[in-house]
Design a protein around this motif. Structure first.
Motif, short mmCIF file in Angstrom:
data_model
loop_
_atom_site.label_atom_id
_atom_site.label_comp_id
_atom_site.label_asym_id
_atom_site.label_seq_id
_atom_site.Cartn_x
_atom_site.Cartn_y
_atom_site.Cartn_z
N LEU A 29 0.84 -1.06 0.03
CA LEU A 29 -0.01 -0.01 0.04
C LEU A 29 0.81 1.35 0.13
CD1 LEU A 29 -2.71 -1.07 2.64
CD2 LEU A 29 -2.83 -1.04 0.47
N GLU A 30 2.11 0.98 -0.34
CA GLU A 30 2.92 2.21 -0.13
C GLU A 30 2.63 3.34 -1.11
OE1 GLU A 30 5.14 -1.35 1.47
OE2 GLU A 30 4.00 -0.66 -0.37
N GLY A 31 1.93 3.05 -2.33
CA GLY A 31 1.80 4.06 -3.01
C GLY A 31 0.48 4.83 -2.77
N ILE A 32 -0.29 4.72 -1.93
CA ILE A 32 -1.26 5.50 -1.24
C ILE A 32 -0.81 6.28 -0.36
CG2 ILE A 32 -3.72 5.35 -0.52
CD1 ILE A 32 -3.37 3.74 -2.86
N SER A 33 -0.99 7.71 -0.64
CA SER A 33 -0.40 8.72 0.10
C SER A 33 -1.50 10.01 0.06
CB SER A 33 0.98 8.97 -0.37
OG SER A 33 1.47 10.16 0.23
N THR A 34 -1.25 10.64 1.03
CA THR A 34 -2.17 11.86 1.07
C THR A 34 -1.20 13.14 0.47
OG1 THR A 34 -1.59 12.31 3.58
CG2 THR A 34 -3.60 11.33 2.88
N SER A 35 0.18 12.88 0.25
CA SER A 35 0.86 13.82 -0.12
C SER A 35 0.61 14.17 -1.64
CB SER A 35 2.25 13.39 -0.04
OG SER A 35 2.79 12.31 -0.64
N LEU A 36 1.02 15.25 -2.00
CA LEU A 36 0.86 15.71 -3.66
C LEU A 36 2.03 15.13 -4.55
CD1 LEU A 36 -0.75 17.56 -5.42
CD2 LEU A 36 1.08 19.34 -5.10
N TYR A 37 1.26 14.39 -5.21
CA TYR A 37 2.40 13.78 -6.15
C TYR A 37 2.37 14.33 -7.55
CZ TYR A 37 4.13 9.98 -9.36
OH TYR A 37 4.70 9.32 -10.41
N GLN A 38 3.73 14.54 -8.04
CA GLN A 38 4.04 15.42 -9.05
C GLN A 38 4.82 14.66 -10.01
OE1 GLN A 38 5.92 18.62 -7.11
NE2 GLN A 38 4.22 19.94 -7.41
N GLY A 39 4.84 13.02 -9.76
CA GLY A 39 5.85 12.34 -10.71
C GLY A 39 4.78 11.67 -12.04
N PRO A 40 5.66 10.94 -12.83
CA PRO A 40 4.83 10.16 -14.01
C PRO A 40 3.59 9.53 -13.50
CG PRO A 40 6.84 8.90 -13.29
CD PRO A 40 6.64 9.98 -12.64
N VAL A 41 2.62 9.44 -14.30
CA VAL A 41 1.32 8.91 -14.25
C VAL A 41 0.90 8.13 -15.37
CG1 VAL A 41 -1.24 9.53 -14.10
CG2 VAL A 41 0.43 10.94 -12.99
N LEU A 42 0.36 6.78 -15.12
CA LEU A 42 0.18 5.98 -15.88
C LEU A 42 -1.55 6.28 -16.50
CD1 LEU A 42 0.55 3.14 -17.43
CD2 LEU A 42 -0.88 2.03 -15.69
N ARG A 43 -1.49 6.55 -17.75
CA ARG A 43 -2.86 6.98 -18.48
C ARG A 43 -3.51 5.87 -19.17
NH1 ARG A 43 0.29 11.39 -22.15
NH2 ARG A 43 1.30 9.58 -22.14
N VAL A 44 -4.53 5.66 -18.34
CA VAL A 44 -5.30 4.41 -18.91
C VAL A 44 -6.66 4.76 -19.33
CG1 VAL A 44 -6.36 2.06 -17.68
CG2 VAL A 44 -4.27 3.35 -16.80
N ALA A 45 -6.81 3.76 -20.27
CA ALA A 45 -8.25 3.88 -20.99
C ALA A 45 -8.92 2.44 -20.72
CB ALA A 45 -8.41 3.81 -22.59
N ILE A 46 -10.17 2.64 -20.20
CA ILE A 46 -10.92 1.23 -19.90
C ILE A 46 -11.75 0.77 -20.98
CG2 ILE A 46 -12.83 0.36 -18.44
CD1 ILE A 46 -11.86 1.99 -16.14
N MET A 47 -11.57 -0.54 -21.45
CA MET A 47 -12.39 -1.15 -22.42
C MET A 47 -13.30 -2.24 -21.77
SD MET A 47 -11.22 -3.83 -25.14
CE MET A 47 -10.23 -2.83 -26.01
N GLY A 48 -14.65 -1.74 -21.95
CA GLY A 48 -15.73 -2.60 -21.13
C GLY A 48 -16.30 -1.55 -20.08
#
Length: 372
Positions: A29-48
């Motif tokens: 769960l280390e990726g869940i944080s209340t701090s402001l994130y400014q790094g790269p983001v995975l941009r996702v399209a949902i199919m279905g």
């Protein structure tokens, strides 16, 4: 439970609860944080854009490293609704006929395929050929042959292939895996996995052999297969299985109602599991070792998952599974992060091989050797 898709609604973790998560080092769960994130983001399209696609989309609103940016659907009204709700630009909206055009869209990094099982194979291969990373719901393919072809296509296109194994990031599950690895339970002897619910609408795609590829085993039984593997920590070497069918109208030829199956492991550990579409209140994993035990009950629902061992209750705060999954998958794709339990195509291929063997065992009444 009435259906594994009708568990308690996801609990939103408050800001007060989030600091508690840091005490569980192995939860993922280390990726869940209340701090402001400014790094790269995975941009996702949902199919279905069905019920589970909606659940993932809602969960992603709490993600820092994964963002919903596109949709693929055969229903124009759903596309329109999602555009308004999630502020998705028109240029990131596709249907099942033209989504190959995502190859020319630099704003989409990955496509999450959440469609009926039999469609996964061709859709994932098309996503790969378009040069996008593929995330696919389980089962990845309807058999091992399809799964291997999907892996090969993604390797050839040099894109990642991940599978929606959300339990691989679930905190209670990971804590039990950590304890097992630390030797807290001693030599593992036995696993029991009970997965089932009484399915409703007889016209739904999950009861259509051409769309589902099978019945309960493809939908809910795969959790017991996967759970046996990650909790015991070994790969099975044989399987036996027995099928029971009481309603031949609802569960037509090729659509399994109830299957009991047993797995044998190199250490001598055994697993006894049940997969059914005709019994409620079945969502329990039990692991037994020479020095202790662990139980997850519920074990694979949308949460909260409840865990206990011979040392007591785990009492780990709940975080929406799909939020954690998408954050962790962003780390895998963007940073090359290695999860505690794999979520790649090769992991899914192993489950597919076991499912193929289970179906064979039900037909032959023979012990089927496994080499996965």
């Amino acid at each position: 439970m009435n259906t594994r898709r009708n568990f308690l609604k996801n609990i939103t973790v408050s800001a007060l609860a989030l600091p508690l998560l840091s005490t569980y080092k192995s939860t993922g769960l280390e990726g869940i944080s209340t701090s402001l994130y400014q790094g790269p983001v995975l941009r996702v399209a949902i199919m279905g854009l069905g019920s589970y696609g909606t659940r993932v989309a809602e969960a992603m609103q709490s993600c820092k490293r994964a963002k919903l940016v596109g949709v693929i659907s055969g229903t124009p009204s759903k596309v329109s609704d999602w555009q308004k709700k999630y502020n998705i630009p028109e240029k990131n909206c596709y249907n099942y006929d033209n989504f190959d055009l995502i190859k020319d869209n630099p704003d989409i990094d990955a496509v999450y395929v959440i469609t009926p099982n039999s469609l996964h194979h061709d859709q994932v291969i098309r996503v790969a050929k378009a040069g996008k990373h593929a995330i696919c719901e389980k089962p990845m393919g309807i058999n091992a042959k399809e799964a291997q072809e999907m892996i090969d296509a993604c390797k050839q296109a040099n894109v990642k292939l991940l599978v929606g194994y959300r339990m691989h990031f679930e905190a209670n599950t990971l804590e039990i895996i950590r304890m097992r690895k630390a030797g807290d339970f001693g030599k593992i002897m036995f696993f029991q996995g009970l997965c089932g619910f009484r399915i409703g609408d007889p016209t739904q795609w999950r009861l259509n052999k051409q769309l589902a590829g099978g019945g309960s085993m493809m939908d809910i039984g795969i959790y017991a297969i996967n759970g046996a593997r990650y909790l015991i920590g070994e790969e099975p070497i044989w399987v036996t299985a027995q099928e029971t069918k009481t309603d031949h109208v609802k569960f037509k030829e090729g659509v399994d109602e109830t299957i009991q199956f047993q797995l044998g492991f190199p250490s001598g550990a055994v697993a006894s599991c049940l997969s059914t579409y005709n019994m409620n209140y079945l969502d329990r994993f039990f692991l037994n070792g020479e020095k202790g035990f662990a139980e997850l009950n519920p074990s694979t629902g949308y949460g909260p998952i409840k865990g206990r061992t011979n040392k007591g209750e785990l009492n780990i705060p709940h975080v929406t599974h799909q939020t954690v999954q998408m954050e962790e998958m962003a780390g895998i794709i963007l940073d090359g992060k290695s999860p505690v339990v794999p979520v790649d195509g090769e992991e899914a291929l192993k489950d597919s091989k076991i499912i193929d063997a289970i179906y064979l065992a039900t037909k032959t009444n023979q012990k089927v050797p496994l080499k996965i």
